[in-house]
Write a protein that holds these residues in place. Structure first.
Motif, PDB file in Angstrom:
ATOM      1  N   VAL A 189       7.807  -9.438  -4.161  1.00 12.64           N
ATOM      2  CA  VAL A 189       7.128  -8.216  -3.717  1.00 12.64           C
ATOM      3  C   VAL A 189       5.795  -8.597  -3.083  1.00 12.64           C
ATOM      4  CG1 VAL A 189       6.243  -5.953  -4.380  1.00 12.64           C
ATOM      5  CG2 VAL A 189       8.171  -6.962  -5.639  1.00 12.64           C
ATOM      6  N   VAL A 190       5.550  -8.111  -1.874  1.00 20.27           N
ATOM      7  CA  VAL A 190       4.294  -8.363  -1.169  1.00 20.27           C
ATOM      8  C   VAL A 190       3.582  -7.025  -0.969  1.00 20.27           C
ATOM      9  CG1 VAL A 190       3.217  -9.209   0.949  1.00 20.27           C
ATOM     10  CG2 VAL A 190       5.200 -10.409  -0.015  1.00 20.27           C
ATOM     11  N   ILE A 191       2.344  -6.944  -1.448  1.00 19.95           N
ATOM     12  CA  ILE A 191       1.571  -5.690  -1.391  1.00 19.95           C
ATOM     13  C   ILE A 191       0.233  -5.933  -0.712  1.00 19.95           C
ATOM     14  CG2 ILE A 191       0.656  -3.762  -2.720  1.00 19.95           C
ATOM     15  CD1 ILE A 191       2.419  -4.631  -5.064  1.00 19.95           C
ATOM     16  N   PRO A 192       0.067  -5.534   0.546  1.00 19.45           N
ATOM     17  CA  PRO A 192      -1.259  -5.593   1.167  1.00 19.45           C
ATOM     18  C   PRO A 192      -2.157  -4.529   0.530  1.00 19.45           C
ATOM     19  CG  PRO A 192       0.510  -5.377   2.798  1.00 19.45           C
ATOM     20  CD  PRO A 192       1.089  -5.042   1.468  1.00 19.45           C
ATOM     21  N   ALA A 193      -3.401  -4.869   0.235  1.00 19.69           N
ATOM     22  CA  ALA A 193      -4.274  -3.896  -0.420  1.00 19.69           C
ATOM     23  C   ALA A 193      -5.725  -4.140  -0.052  1.00 19.69           C
ATOM     24  CB  ALA A 193      -4.102  -3.970  -1.941  1.00 19.69           C
ATOM     25  N   ALA A 194      -6.426  -3.070   0.260  1.00 22.91           N
ATOM     26  CA  ALA A 194      -7.860  -3.127   0.537  1.00 22.91           C
ATOM     27  C   ALA A 194      -8.529  -1.954  -0.167  1.00 22.91           C
ATOM     28  CB  ALA A 194      -8.132  -3.069   2.034  1.00 22.91           C
ATOM     29  N   ASN A 195      -9.415  -2.271  -1.100  1.00 21.94           N
ATOM     30  CA  ASN A 195     -10.153  -1.244  -1.843  1.00 21.94           C
ATOM     31  C   ASN A 195      -9.224  -0.248  -2.524  1.00 21.94           C
ATOM     32  OD1 ASN A 195     -12.729  -2.297  -1.035  1.00 21.94           O
ATOM     33  ND2 ASN A 195     -12.436  -1.340   0.962  1.00 21.94           N
ATOM     34  N   LYS A 196      -8.301  -0.781  -3.301  1.00 22.00           N
ATOM     35  CA  LYS A 196      -7.314   0.045  -4.007  1.00 22.00           C
ATOM     36  C   LYS A 196      -7.456  -0.102  -5.520  1.00 22.00           C
ATOM     37  CE  LYS A 196      -5.132   1.754  -0.416  1.00 22.00           C
ATOM     38  NZ  LYS A 196      -6.088   1.336   0.612  1.00 22.00           N
ATOM     39  N   GLU A 197      -8.692  -0.231  -5.997  1.00 25.81           N
ATOM     40  CA  GLU A 197      -8.891  -0.438  -7.431  1.00 25.81           C
ATOM     41  C   GLU A 197      -8.384   0.731  -8.279  1.00 25.81           C
ATOM     42  OE1 GLU A 197     -13.520   1.185  -7.743  1.00 25.81           O
ATOM     43  OE2 GLU A 197     -13.056  -0.902  -8.226  1.00 25.81           O
ATOM     44  N   LYS A 198      -8.326   1.925  -7.707  1.00 25.33           N
ATOM     45  CA  LYS A 198      -7.886   3.097  -8.475  1.00 25.33           C
ATOM     46  C   LYS A 198      -6.370   3.169  -8.632  1.00 25.33           C
ATOM     47  CE  LYS A 198     -11.812   6.157  -7.555  1.00 25.33           C
ATOM     48  NZ  LYS A 198     -12.219   7.496  -7.063  1.00 25.33           N
ATOM     49  N   THR A 199      -5.644   2.447  -7.774  1.00 26.96           N
ATOM     50  CA  THR A 199      -4.187   2.588  -7.785  1.00 26.96           C
ATOM     51  C   THR A 199      -3.428   1.290  -8.030  1.00 26.96           C
ATOM     52  OG1 THR A 199      -4.177   2.336  -5.364  1.00 26.96           O
ATOM     53  CG2 THR A 199      -4.215   4.590  -6.251  1.00 26.96           C
ATOM     54  N   THR A 258       2.155  11.751  -2.996  1.00 33.99           N
ATOM     55  CA  THR A 258       0.883  12.114  -2.382  1.00 33.99           C
ATOM     56  C   THR A 258      -0.184  11.159  -2.890  1.00 33.99           C
ATOM     57  OG1 THR A 258       1.531  14.436  -2.310  1.00 33.99           O
ATOM     58  CG2 THR A 258      -0.820  13.952  -2.098  1.00 33.99           C
ATOM     59  N   ARG A 259      -1.046  10.716  -2.011  1.00 38.25           N
ATOM     60  CA  ARG A 259      -2.125   9.815  -2.419  1.00 38.25           C
ATOM     61  C   ARG A 259      -2.999  10.482  -3.468  1.00 38.25           C
ATOM     62  NH1 ARG A 259      -1.251   8.750   2.908  1.00 38.25           N
ATOM     63  NH2 ARG A 259      -1.118   6.555   3.514  1.00 38.25           N
ATOM     64  N   GLU A 260      -3.369   9.683  -4.478  1.00 40.66           N
ATOM     65  CA  GLU A 260      -4.201  10.223  -5.554  1.00 40.66           C
ATOM     66  C   GLU A 260      -5.619  10.514  -5.076  1.00 40.66           C
ATOM     67  OE1 GLU A 260      -4.141   7.759  -8.969  1.00 40.66           O
ATOM     68  OE2 GLU A 260      -1.958   7.714  -9.118  1.00 40.66           O
ATOM     69  N   SER A 261      -6.089   9.730  -4.126  1.00 41.06           N
ATOM     70  CA  SER A 261      -7.464   9.917  -3.653  1.00 41.06           C
ATOM     71  C   SER A 261      -7.527   9.747  -2.151  1.00 41.06           C
ATOM     72  CB  SER A 261      -8.393   8.894  -4.319  1.00 41.06           C
ATOM     73  OG  SER A 261      -9.692   8.989  -3.773  1.00 41.06           O
ATOM     74  N   ARG A 262      -8.172  10.681  -1.480  1.00 43.72           N
ATOM     75  CA  ARG A 262      -8.374  10.578  -0.030  1.00 43.72           C
ATOM     76  C   ARG A 262      -9.864  10.574   0.231  1.00 43.72           C
ATOM     77  NH1 ARG A 262      -4.545  11.409   3.668  1.00 43.72           N
ATOM     78  NH2 ARG A 262      -2.431  11.712   2.929  1.00 43.72           N
ATOM     79  N   THR A 273     -10.289  -4.480  -6.737  1.00 44.53           N
ATOM     80  CA  THR A 273      -8.850  -4.498  -6.478  1.00 44.53           C
ATOM     81  C   THR A 273      -8.201  -5.781  -7.005  1.00 44.53           C
ATOM     82  OG1 THR A 273      -8.991  -3.064  -4.528  1.00 44.53           O
ATOM     83  CG2 THR A 273      -7.095  -4.541  -4.659  1.00 44.53           C
ATOM     84  N   ALA A 274      -8.777  -6.931  -6.685  1.00 47.84           N
ATOM     85  CA  ALA A 274      -8.182  -8.210  -7.089  1.00 47.84           C
ATOM     86  C   ALA A 274      -8.131  -8.335  -8.610  1.00 47.84           C
ATOM     87  CB  ALA A 274      -8.976  -9.365  -6.484  1.00 47.84           C
ATOM     88  N   LEU A 275      -9.209  -7.973  -9.300  1.00 46.29           N
ATOM     89  CA  LEU A 275      -9.237  -8.065 -10.755  1.00 46.29           C
ATOM     90  C   LEU A 275      -8.205  -7.153 -11.389  1.00 46.29           C
ATOM     91  CD1 LEU A 275     -13.100  -8.142 -11.412  1.00 46.29           C
ATOM     92  CD2 LEU A 275     -11.484 -10.042 -11.608  1.00 46.29           C
ATOM     93  N   ARG A 276      -8.073  -5.942 -10.864  1.00 51.46           N
ATOM     94  CA  ARG A 276      -7.113  -4.983 -11.418  1.00 51.46           C
ATOM     95  C   ARG A 276      -5.686  -5.448 -11.171  1.00 51.46           C
ATOM     96  NH1 ARG A 276      -8.026  -1.214 -14.869  1.00 51.46           N
ATOM     97  NH2 ARG A 276      -6.896   0.429 -13.774  1.00 51.46           N
ATOM     98  N   ALA A 277      -5.439  -6.038 -10.021  1.00 54.47           N
ATOM     99  CA  ALA A 277      -4.088  -6.526  -9.710  1.00 54.47           C
ATOM    100  C   ALA A 277      -3.707  -7.677 -10.634  1.00 54.47           C
ATOM    101  CB  ALA A 277      -4.015  -6.971  -8.249  1.00 54.47           C
ATOM    102  N   ARG A 278      -4.640  -8.607 -10.849  1.00 52.39           N
ATOM    103  CA  ARG A 278      -4.368  -9.720 -11.758  1.00 52.39           C
ATOM    104  C   ARG A 278      -4.142  -9.223 -13.183  1.00 52.39           C
ATOM    105  NH1 ARG A 278      -8.647 -12.282  -8.772  1.00 52.39           N
ATOM    106  NH2 ARG A 278      -7.816 -13.908  -7.391  1.00 52.39           N
TER     107      ARG A 278
END
Length: 249
Positions: free
Chosen positions: A22-32, A207-211, A59-64
């Motif tokens: 699974v490959v997930i690109p992410a930028a500033n997604k600490e909430k999700t 639906t996105r949790e935060s916009r 984001t990186a810390l939450r993903a790990r």
């Protein structure tokens, strides 16, 4: 390209979730991102990579913390993060799953994608008909792309979103590189040219949790991405081999 069971060196059939990266690109997604990775791990995915594209939050810390492998890609950008996620693919991986880090890709949709793996090389989640959160400018951009690809390559796609499964052998065949915001579109066009078996599967996005972006910022981002995508399509149109796909639907 004919479909066949996923196997490991011993010849035994390997469970799908153990042979999918699974490959997930992410930028500033600490909430999700923690929830996204946790859901995928709960479903049995063993190999999950989050590509942090210049986040300034955790984001990186939450993903790990959720159990993902994390890599940072500079310069930033969706089209650079995806190929970064394909570096040093673990042995035995037969499929690659691309999905978003914002929580809009519901894991319950994956069953519909998996049902097509016996007879497809590229399986695309089509959530356009059910995505009420899309801006009009995004819908218009998708319509333009659909028409351009249909005119240039003879195949009508309904969607060009991130959620997709691609057979590793197929990914090797189309030789994806850095294509900026046009990564998804270029993959689909390259798949046509390589005569891969392509399927589109209806999915229901969340639906996105935060916009956090303003409407003006969202429109500006969509316009910028559209320009990059159209440039990528134009390069392929004037320099590619415009053939039709086998089994595209």
């Amino acid at each position: 390209m004919s479909a066949r069971p996923i196997e490991i060196a011993t010849g035994a059939v390997r469970p799908f979730y153990d042979s999918c990266l699974v490959v997930i690109p992410a930028a500033n997604k600490e909430k999700t991102i923690f929830h996204v990775v946790s859901e995928l791990r709960d479903r049995g995915f063993k190999y999950i990579r989050v590509i942090d594209t210049g986040s300034v939050d955790s984001t990186a810390l939450r993903a790990r913390a959720a159990g993902a492998e994390v890599a940072r890609e500079q310069p930033c950008g969706f089209g650079r993060s995806c190929p970064r996620g394909l570096d040093e693919i673990p042995q035995g991986i037969a499929w690659i799953l691309f999905c978003n880090g914002d929580g809009t890709d519901d894991p319950s949709n994956l069953e519909a994608l998996l049902a097509e793996t016996e007879d497809a090389d590229l399986i695309i989640g089509n959530g356009t008909a059910r995505d009420g959160a899309r801006l009009d400018v995004q819908r218009f951009g998708n319509w333009i792309l659909t028409k351009l690809v249909q005119r240039g390559w003879g195949v009508r796609f309904a969607a060009f979103g991130t959620l997709r499964l691609v057979r590793r052998e197929a990914l090797d065949a189309i030789r994806m590189r850095h294509h900026g915001s046009g990564w998804n579109v270029v993959m689909q066009i390259r798949a046509i040219e390589a005569r891969l078996k392509i399927r589109e599967v209806p999915v229901r996005p969340r639906t996105r949790e935060s916009r956090r972006s303003t409407l003006g910022r969202a429109i500006a981002d969509a316009a910028s991405a559209a320009g990059a995508i159209l440039q990528a399509v134009a390069r392929l149109y004037f320099g590619g081999n415009r053939t039709t796909a086998i089994g595209a639907r």
